[in-house]
Scaffold this motif. Structure first.
Motif, PDB file in Angstrom:
ATOM      1  N   GLY A   1      72.611 -21.493  10.696  1.00 44.40           N
ATOM      2  CA  GLY A   1      72.907 -21.628  12.120  1.00 44.40           C
ATOM      3  C   GLY A   1      71.752 -21.343  13.040  1.00 44.40           C
ATOM      4  N   GLY A   2      70.701 -20.642  12.544  1.00 42.83           N
ATOM      5  CA  GLY A   2      69.572 -20.344  13.419  1.00 42.83           C
ATOM      6  C   GLY A   2      69.935 -19.354  14.514  1.00 42.83           C
ATOM      7  N   GLU A   3      69.138 -19.372  15.577  1.00 42.22           N
ATOM      8  CA  GLU A   3      69.345 -18.459  16.716  1.00 42.22           C
ATOM      9  C   GLU A   3      69.898 -19.257  17.888  1.00 42.22           C
ATOM     10  N   THR A   4      71.018 -19.900  17.671  1.00 39.71           N
ATOM     11  CA  THR A   4      71.610 -20.786  18.672  1.00 39.71           C
ATOM     12  C   THR A   4      72.922 -20.215  19.177  1.00 39.71           C
ATOM     13  N   PRO A   5      73.389 -20.674  20.335  1.00 43.42           N
ATOM     14  CA  PRO A   5      74.711 -20.248  20.820  1.00 43.42           C
ATOM     15  C   PRO A   5      75.831 -20.593  19.856  1.00 43.42           C
ATOM     16  N   VAL A   6      75.677 -21.696  19.093  1.00 47.10           N
ATOM     17  CA  VAL A   6      76.712 -22.047  18.108  1.00 47.10           C
ATOM     18  C   VAL A   6      76.804 -20.962  17.050  1.00 47.10           C
ATOM     19  N   ALA A   7      75.648 -20.528  16.531  1.00 44.76           N
ATOM     20  CA  ALA A   7      75.656 -19.439  15.547  1.00 44.76           C
ATOM     21  C   ALA A   7      76.223 -18.170  16.157  1.00 44.76           C
ATOM     22  N   ALA A   8      75.959 -17.932  17.438  1.00 50.18           N
ATOM     23  CA  ALA A   8      76.521 -16.754  18.108  1.00 50.18           C
ATOM     24  C   ALA A   8      78.041 -16.836  18.129  1.00 50.18           C
TER      25      ALA A   8
ATOM     26  N   MET B   1      71.415 -14.181  20.645  1.00 51.76           N
ATOM     27  CA  MET B   1      71.467 -15.594  20.266  1.00 51.76           C
ATOM     28  C   MET B   1      71.833 -16.467  21.465  1.00 51.76           C
ATOM     29  N   THR B   2      72.811 -15.991  22.237  1.00 53.15           N
ATOM     30  CA  THR B   2      73.229 -16.760  23.406  1.00 53.15           C
ATOM     31  C   THR B   2      72.105 -16.852  24.432  1.00 53.15           C
ATOM     32  N   ALA B   3      71.382 -15.743  24.599  1.00 55.42           N
ATOM     33  CA  ALA B   3      70.325 -15.703  25.617  1.00 55.42           C
ATOM     34  C   ALA B   3      68.989 -16.227  25.109  1.00 55.42           C
ATOM     35  N   MET B   4      68.863 -16.475  23.790  1.00 51.27           N
ATOM     36  CA  MET B   4      67.567 -16.844  23.231  1.00 51.27           C
ATOM     37  C   MET B   4      66.986 -18.114  23.859  1.00 51.27           C
ATOM     38  N   PRO B   5      67.760 -19.199  24.067  1.00 49.53           N
ATOM     39  CA  PRO B   5      67.158 -20.379  24.710  1.00 49.53           C
ATOM     40  C   PRO B   5      66.595 -20.070  26.097  1.00 49.53           C
ATOM     41  N   ASP B   6      67.360 -19.306  26.904  1.00 49.09           N
ATOM     42  CA  ASP B   6      66.854 -18.942  28.229  1.00 49.09           C
ATOM     43  C   ASP B   6      65.617 -18.066  28.125  1.00 49.09           C
ATOM     44  N   MET B   7      65.623 -17.129  27.164  1.00 49.55           N
ATOM     45  CA  MET B   7      64.465 -16.255  26.990  1.00 49.55           C
ATOM     46  C   MET B   7      63.224 -17.071  26.612  1.00 49.55           C
ATOM     47  N   LYS B   8      63.396 -18.039  25.727  1.00 52.15           N
ATOM     48  CA  LYS B   8      62.247 -18.857  25.326  1.00 52.15           C
ATOM     49  C   LYS B   8      61.767 -19.727  26.482  1.00 52.15           C
ATOM     50  N   ARG B   9      62.724 -20.263  27.254  1.00 52.31           N
ATOM     51  CA  ARG B   9      62.314 -21.045  28.421  1.00 52.31           C
ATOM     52  C   ARG B   9      61.568 -20.173  29.430  1.00 52.31           C
TER      53      ARG B   9
ATOM     54  N   ARG C   1      57.926 -10.260  27.280  1.00 50.23           N
ATOM     55  CA  ARG C   1      59.011 -11.193  26.934  1.00 50.23           C
ATOM     56  C   ARG C   1      58.909 -11.610  25.474  1.00 50.23           C
ATOM     57  N   ARG C   2      57.681 -11.815  25.005  1.00 49.99           N
ATOM     58  CA  ARG C   2      57.532 -12.137  23.582  1.00 49.99           C
ATOM     59  C   ARG C   2      58.006 -10.985  22.704  1.00 49.99           C
ATOM     60  N   GLU C   3      57.642  -9.766  23.099  1.00 51.93           N
ATOM     61  CA  GLU C   3      58.112  -8.607  22.340  1.00 51.93           C
ATOM     62  C   GLU C   3      59.632  -8.504  22.385  1.00 51.93           C
ATOM     63  N   LYS C   4      60.205  -8.810  23.553  1.00 50.87           N
ATOM     64  CA  LYS C   4      61.659  -8.793  23.659  1.00 50.87           C
ATOM     65  C   LYS C   4      62.285  -9.826  22.735  1.00 50.87           C
ATOM     66  N   ILE C   5      61.696 -11.036  22.717  1.00 52.00           N
ATOM     67  CA  ILE C   5      62.192 -12.068  21.806  1.00 52.00           C
ATOM     68  C   ILE C   5      62.014 -11.632  20.360  1.00 52.00           C
ATOM     69  N   GLN C   6      60.859 -10.990  20.064  1.00 49.99           N
ATOM     70  CA  GLN C   6      60.615 -10.527  18.703  1.00 49.99           C
ATOM     71  C   GLN C   6      61.628  -9.471  18.293  1.00 49.99           C
ATOM     72  N   ARG C   7      61.886  -8.508  19.214  1.00 55.21           N
ATOM     73  CA  ARG C   7      62.891  -7.478  18.895  1.00 55.21           C
ATOM     74  C   ARG C   7      64.263  -8.108  18.708  1.00 55.21           C
ATOM     75  N   ALA C   8      64.578  -9.072  19.582  1.00 55.29           N
ATOM     76  CA  ALA C   8      65.873  -9.745  19.441  1.00 55.29           C
ATOM     77  C   ALA C   8      65.951 -10.483  18.111  1.00 55.29           C
ATOM     78  N   ALA C   9      64.855 -11.184  17.750  1.00 57.64           N
ATOM     79  CA  ALA C   9      64.851 -11.911  16.485  1.00 57.64           C
ATOM     80  C   ALA C   9      64.973 -10.958  15.306  1.00 57.64           C
ATOM     81  N   GLU C  10      64.271  -9.802  15.386  1.00 53.59           N
ATOM     82  CA  GLU C  10      64.382  -8.814  14.305  1.00 53.59           C
ATOM     83  C   GLU C  10      65.795  -8.259  14.206  1.00 53.59           C
ATOM     84  N   ARG C  11      66.413  -8.009  15.366  1.00 46.93           N
ATOM     85  CA  ARG C  11      67.779  -7.494  15.323  1.00 46.93           C
ATOM     86  C   ARG C  11      68.735  -8.541  14.769  1.00 46.93           C
ATOM     87  N   ILE C  12      68.521  -9.812  15.184  1.00 44.85           N
ATOM     88  CA  ILE C  12      69.350 -10.882  14.642  1.00 44.85           C
ATOM     89  C   ILE C  12      69.137 -10.996  13.138  1.00 44.85           C
ATOM     90  N   ALA C  13      67.861 -10.929  12.701  1.00 46.10           N
ATOM     91  CA  ALA C  13      67.578 -11.012  11.272  1.00 46.10           C
ATOM     92  C   ALA C  13      68.204  -9.847  10.517  1.00 46.10           C
TER      93      ALA C  13
END
Length: 671
Positions: free
Chosen positions: A335-342, A82-90, A312-324
């Motif tokens: 809270g979504g996948e944001t640092p606040v939710a983290a 969650m913390t790294a998700m914004p950087d990963m998407k960028r 990177r998309r697969e990494k984001i997908q795996r991260a999203a699946e793990r978060i889910a």
């Protein structure tokens, strides 16, 4: 006279059957057993309350936090994602932009090479071409074409004879005329030897003179004819040489045409199947292999970038699946996948770990409470059983009342003990006790009472006890007073003691003053040392501090050495009085930033006023966050203005970022 109450039948040495096995103090023992049973019950209730609290703590953990603590590693990984998700998407957006830019370049390059759209040509068709061999064949064709053009233009490179004009007939006519004139003059000498001519100037020309002139004129004619014959011979040879040169040139032209055609056919064969522009194949030039090579390189880079984007998309997908997965497991979907939710999940995990620790301690307490409760239960059971047995025996002394029976049993035991003591005393003081016993028996038989004698004896015994106790107290007092007198006789006077107290007070005052002076001196020394370090810090560390301040945006702007004997480096914040040791509680990225600042300062110091040394860096910025890496690139851009900078990396994204900032990428082949 009857026997007194409590007197044992059959003699005073034998305890009555009803009193045997009873405690010495039945009433006290009865109360002690009751207290013991009551205390055991109270202890059991206390332990039950403690157990209830522990059970509540354990149950709270199981109901609210156990499922969180059970997936601790997953929660930590999810919060990290969650913390790294914004950087990963960028990063993905940046990589996609790079892919689009490369696609545009490939499209442009493909349009300069192919007659169809670049995307319609399989990458393997042109990436598999040996461009080095293709370039060699193109060079062969170019050289053959250039030599052919030179041959066709008449530039044979010195193989043709020089231009020679064809000799004319005028020289022959002139030679014949001169020869005829010479013969005519010679004939004058032989035909008319006496004939003399006289010129207008009066000069006489004789036949002899005419013969001399004929020799010169005839010789000139012969020479002219000889020269003409030599020119004719040379011209004939020249024509033969020209014809031979023409034949050789024709052969050379044919050979060069063959070489050009062979090279062109080889080029066409190598690129067969590619929809190349006909202009590139008619007269193959270096733009053909260069264009294919550049297109293949761009396509390879595009393939790598697309692969990187996909990974990177697969990494984001795996991260999203793990978060889910963590959200589903915890039923937490806000809270979504944001640092606040983290941060919320981290707080929840911290609370769960604390609850687990408390639950573990509570379970240990439950084990202890269980063992202590078993002991207390056993104690209460034993006390209850013993109490019931004692109450049953004591109840027999008072018609079922154990309390009154205890008092009766105690009185009887006391009477028995007194009787035994009296008998023993009487046996010592009255050897003829048996006679007295007989008299007592006789008195009993006569019905006499002994109650008055009994009361008198009891009073005398009580008086004796009081006098004995008082005598013991007096002896103890005498001994204590004697000891105090001895101590007072051997001790010091009050004046001496007061003097010693004053001396000790003066020593304490002097010690305090010395301590204060030492403390003040230590403070002054530390302050002077700090100022000396600030004013005389090596220029190298100052320069490294400036570099570090630029990288960290002023968070740290000074690098200092430790105290003498301490070879560590320390960081100081602007205006701060405290330092942080490099290596303690610092991230790997911060330590690498300090290392880079020191490297830049050292190399600037080493080659000052000399030839600039190149700077080599291998994966130096890989652990840095984005904004510090950006500032580091800015510093390296300025460094690159005065020295060469080589940065080695195996991360395509890092290479692309450097390329965007103007760096030249040199792929290194891996054997």
């Amino acid at each position: 006279m009857g026997r007194g109450p409590g007197a044992p039948p059959g003699g005073t040495d034998e305890l009555p059957e009803a009193l045997r096995g009873l405690p010495a103090e039945p009433v006290g023992h009865l109360e002690a057993l009751r207290d013991r049973r009551r205390e055991a019950g109270v202890r059991i209730e206390q332990l039950d309350r403690e157990a209830a609290l522990c059970d509540e703590s354990v149950q709270d953990y199981r109901d609210g936090y156990e499922k969180v603590a059970a997936i601790e590693e997953d929660v930590r990984a999810a919060t990290a994602h969650m913390t790294a998700m914004p950087d990963m998407k960028r990063d993905v957006e940046r990589a996609e932009a790079e892919v689009r830019a490369l696609e545009a370049r490939c499209l442009e390059q493909g349009a300069s090479v192919f007659t169809v759209a670049w995307a319609e040509v399989p990458r393997d068709d042109y990436a598999g071409i040996d461009t080095a061999e293709l370039r060699e064949q193109v060079v062969v064709a170019q050289k053959s074409r250039e030599r052919l053009m030179a041959q066709q233009a008449g530039k044979g490179g010195g193989s043709e004879p020089p231009e020679m004009p064809k000799p004319g007939w005028a020289s022959i006519a002139a030679g014949l005329v001169l020869l005829a004139g010479g013969l005519a003059l010679a004939g004058w000498r032989f035909l008319y030897p006496d004939l003399v001519f006289e010129t207008l100037g009066g000069t006489r020309i004789t036949a002899t003179f005419a013969l001399s002139v004929s020799i010169f004129v005839g010789g000139g004619g012969l020479v002219t004819l000889g020269v003409r014959a030599a020119k004719a011979l040379r011209y004939k040879r020249y024509r033969v040489a020209v014809e031979e040169a023409a034949e050789r040139r024709a052969e050379r032209v044919a050979l060069l045409k063959g070489e050009e055609e062979d090279a062109r056919d080889t080029v066409r064969t190598m690129v067969a199947g590619l929809p190349l522009r006909e202009s590139l194949l008619e007269t193959p030039g270096l733009d053909l292999p260069t264009g294919i090579e550049k297109l293949a390189e761009l396509a390879e880079r595009l393939h790598e970038r697309r692969g990187e984007v996909e990974r990177r998309r697969e990494k984001i997908q795996r991260a999203a699946e793990r978060i889910a997965g963590v959200r589903d497991a915890l039923s937490y979907h806000s809270g979504g996948e944001t640092p606040v939710a983290a941060r919320v999940l981290n707080s929840l995990l911290d609370a769960a770990l604390k609850a687990r620790e408390g639950a573990g301690a509570a379970e240990q307490q439950l084990e202890r409470i269980g063992a202590e409760r078993e002991e207390a239960e056993a104690e209460r059971t034993a006390a209850t059983r013993e109490l019931h047995d004692l109450e049953a025996r004591l109840a027999g002394f008072a018609d079922g009342d154990p309390d009154r029976g205890g008092a009766v049993a105690a009185e009887r035991l006391q009477s028995w003990r007194r009787a035994r003591e009296l008998r023993q005393e009487l046996e010592r003081t009255h050897p003829g006790l048996d006679g007295f016993v007989a008299e007592i028996a006789a008195a009993d038989a006569d019905g006499e009472s002994w109650e008055a004698l009994r009361e008198t004896l009891e009073e005398l015994y009580a008086l004796r006890e009081r006098l004995t106790s008082h005598a013991e107290e007096l002896r103890a007092t005498i001994a204590r007073l004697g000891t105090e007198i001895e101590h007072l006789g051997d001790g010091e006077t009050a004046d001496t003691i007061e003097g010693r107290i004053e001396v000790l007070k003066e020593q304490v005052r002097e010690a305090k003053e010395g301590r204060d002076r030492a403390f003040l001196l230590a403070r002054l020394v530390r302050e002077a040392d700090r100022r000396f370090r600030d004013e005389n810090q090596p220029e190298l560390l100052k320069r490294a501090g400036r570099y570090l301040g630029q990288v960290t945006r002023g968070r740290y702007d000074r690098i200092e050495l430790g105290d003498p004997g301490d070879e560590s480096f320390y960081l100081r914040e602007p205006g701060g009085s405290t330092t942080r040791k490099v290596g303690e509680a610092l991230s790997q990225g911060t330590k690498e930033q300090v290392y880079l600042a020191l490297r830049l300062a050292i190399i600037s110091h080493l080659d000052a006023d000399r030839e600039r040394l190149p700077l080599f860096m291998d994966e130096t910025l890989v652990n840095w966050d984005a904004w510090r890496r950006d500032r580091a690139f800015g510093i390296l851009e300025r460094v690159a203005e005065e020295r060469q900078v080589f940065i080695f990396t195996c991360h395509p994204a890092m290479a692309a970022e450097m390329e965007d900032r103007g760096a030249r990428i040199i792929p290194l082949a891996v054997e």
